[in-house]
Design an enzyme around this catalytic site. Sequence first.
Site, PDB file in Angstrom:
ATOM      1  N   ASP B  11       0.882  -1.168   0.000  1.00  0.00           N
ATOM      2  CA  ASP B  11       0.000   0.000   0.000  1.00  0.00           C
ATOM      3  C   ASP B  11       0.916   1.212   0.000  1.00  0.00           C
ATOM      4  O   ASP B  11       1.721   1.384   0.920  1.00  0.00           O
ATOM      5  CB  ASP B  11      -0.885   0.013   1.251  1.00  0.00           C
ATOM      6  CG  ASP B  11      -1.911  -1.115   1.234  1.00  0.00           C
ATOM      7  OD1 ASP B  11      -2.522  -1.337   0.184  1.00  0.00           O
ATOM      8  OD2 ASP B  11      -2.081  -1.773   2.281  1.00  0.00           O
ATOM      9  N   ASP B 130     -13.758  -4.837  -2.102  1.00  0.00           N
ATOM     10  CA  ASP B 130     -13.690  -4.859  -0.647  1.00  0.00           C
ATOM     11  C   ASP B 130     -15.073  -5.238  -0.131  1.00  0.00           C
ATOM     12  O   ASP B 130     -16.062  -4.555  -0.421  1.00  0.00           O
ATOM     13  CB  ASP B 130     -13.283  -3.484  -0.103  1.00  0.00           C
ATOM     14  CG  ASP B 130     -11.898  -3.063  -0.584  1.00  0.00           C
ATOM     15  OD1 ASP B 130     -11.091  -3.960  -0.914  1.00  0.00           O
ATOM     16  OD2 ASP B 130     -11.624  -1.854  -0.636  1.00  0.00           O
TER      17      ASP B 130
END
Lengths: 202, 250
Positions: B11, B130
């Site tokens: 990330d 997600d």
Amino acid sequence: MSEVVLIRTGTANLASVAAAFHRAGCGVRVTTSADDAATAARLVLPGVGAFGAVAEVIDTLGLRAPLADRIRAGRPTLAICLGLQLLAGGSEESPGAAGLGVIGATATALADGVRRPQLGWNRVAAGAGCRLLSDGSAYFANSFKLDAVPDGWHGALTDHGGEFVAAVERGAVLACQFHPELSGAWGQSLVERWLAAAGEAV
Amino acid sequence: MLLPRIIPCLDVKDGRVVKGVRFQGLRDAGDPVELASAYAEQGADELVILDVSATPEGRGHALDVVRAVRAVLPLPLTVGGGVRVVADAEALLSAGADKIATNTAAVARPQLLDELAGRFGCQCTVLALDAASNGNGWQVVVRSGRDRTGRDALAWAAEAVTRGAGEILLTSWDRDGTGAGYDLELLAAMRRAVPVPIIASGGAAGPKHMAEALQAGADAVLAATIFHDGHTTVADLKAELAGLGVEVRR
């Protein structure tokens, strides 16, 4: 410093292919020119996209004859992924579209019931007589394939719902269904062996 | 046979690797190029970079990160974060990505998936999804988990595949960063819902969790925290997976 010429047929992952050659200490030039395709000492035909669309780009750019001629003549050429399938006469992916016809075969779809596209690492088993290819694991991203190593070529096989061609080689011509530029240290060493073979043939 | 993939995830925010819990509380976890090189050396099968920058300046850094990582990385590279139009994807591919992941933008405008697959192929088009449990199923969450859409995660994945998504990067919002293991029920349900490869994400604390996810139907397992924190290396993890009977590339 030696140089390879990359053919741009559209939106292939050229940056990844170029990076593999840079790591091998080799310069890279990207082209769409038919003259370059005919005269380049070392040519790479990367391939990402649909068979018919890229075959059309090859015709539009006038690349068909120079590519087919140099492969038939055994001039140093590396074809990747769709680049391998384009050596065939056609593909189930795009009925009616003509490949380069260097290999007398038609690319077929991966078997029903297996994960499609095949995205990932698979075993590669090199057949007798291979000079560049060796046993290993390679990264594939494909939904279509060639079913058998053609006469006059040496090849490596893999298996995903049945055996098919992982790569073929003839002299300094190497065509891979997998992505050598994404196949770790094994793939990098294959790129370097092809460069060495190309150096001998130039 | 097709081998399962072990995928470290970076990330990246403003050019640095960060990691949080349930997408929040981001802290610095290192230099992306150093981590990418280390993971490649250790035997990672692929790398995912998710740009979590909130600003256009941060997005600019992401392209530099992709270029720098590509120079050292002989592995497939999937990049996501901030891809809203085809030109965003093209810029990332030119910088060295092999696959493009879209999340929030695809939920807002599903046609984006058709456009990406039409231009770059389904093998290049990854849906990052997600999913949060809502008791009797899972709903799609977007904007880094800030918004619950009420949309059914399985139905959305199936639609995305018909539009051209060639892979699902499935993150359990409930498990992300917790080390509690992947959401195996979610994985098994997704396996029944779509025919394309699934990357399991969110909750891995070790090889046992990864073996479970692969058993539940994942084709690849993604993890961040366990690698960045030095809890384990990819090489050690693969050795342990092999010990559990999972055939991996070594």
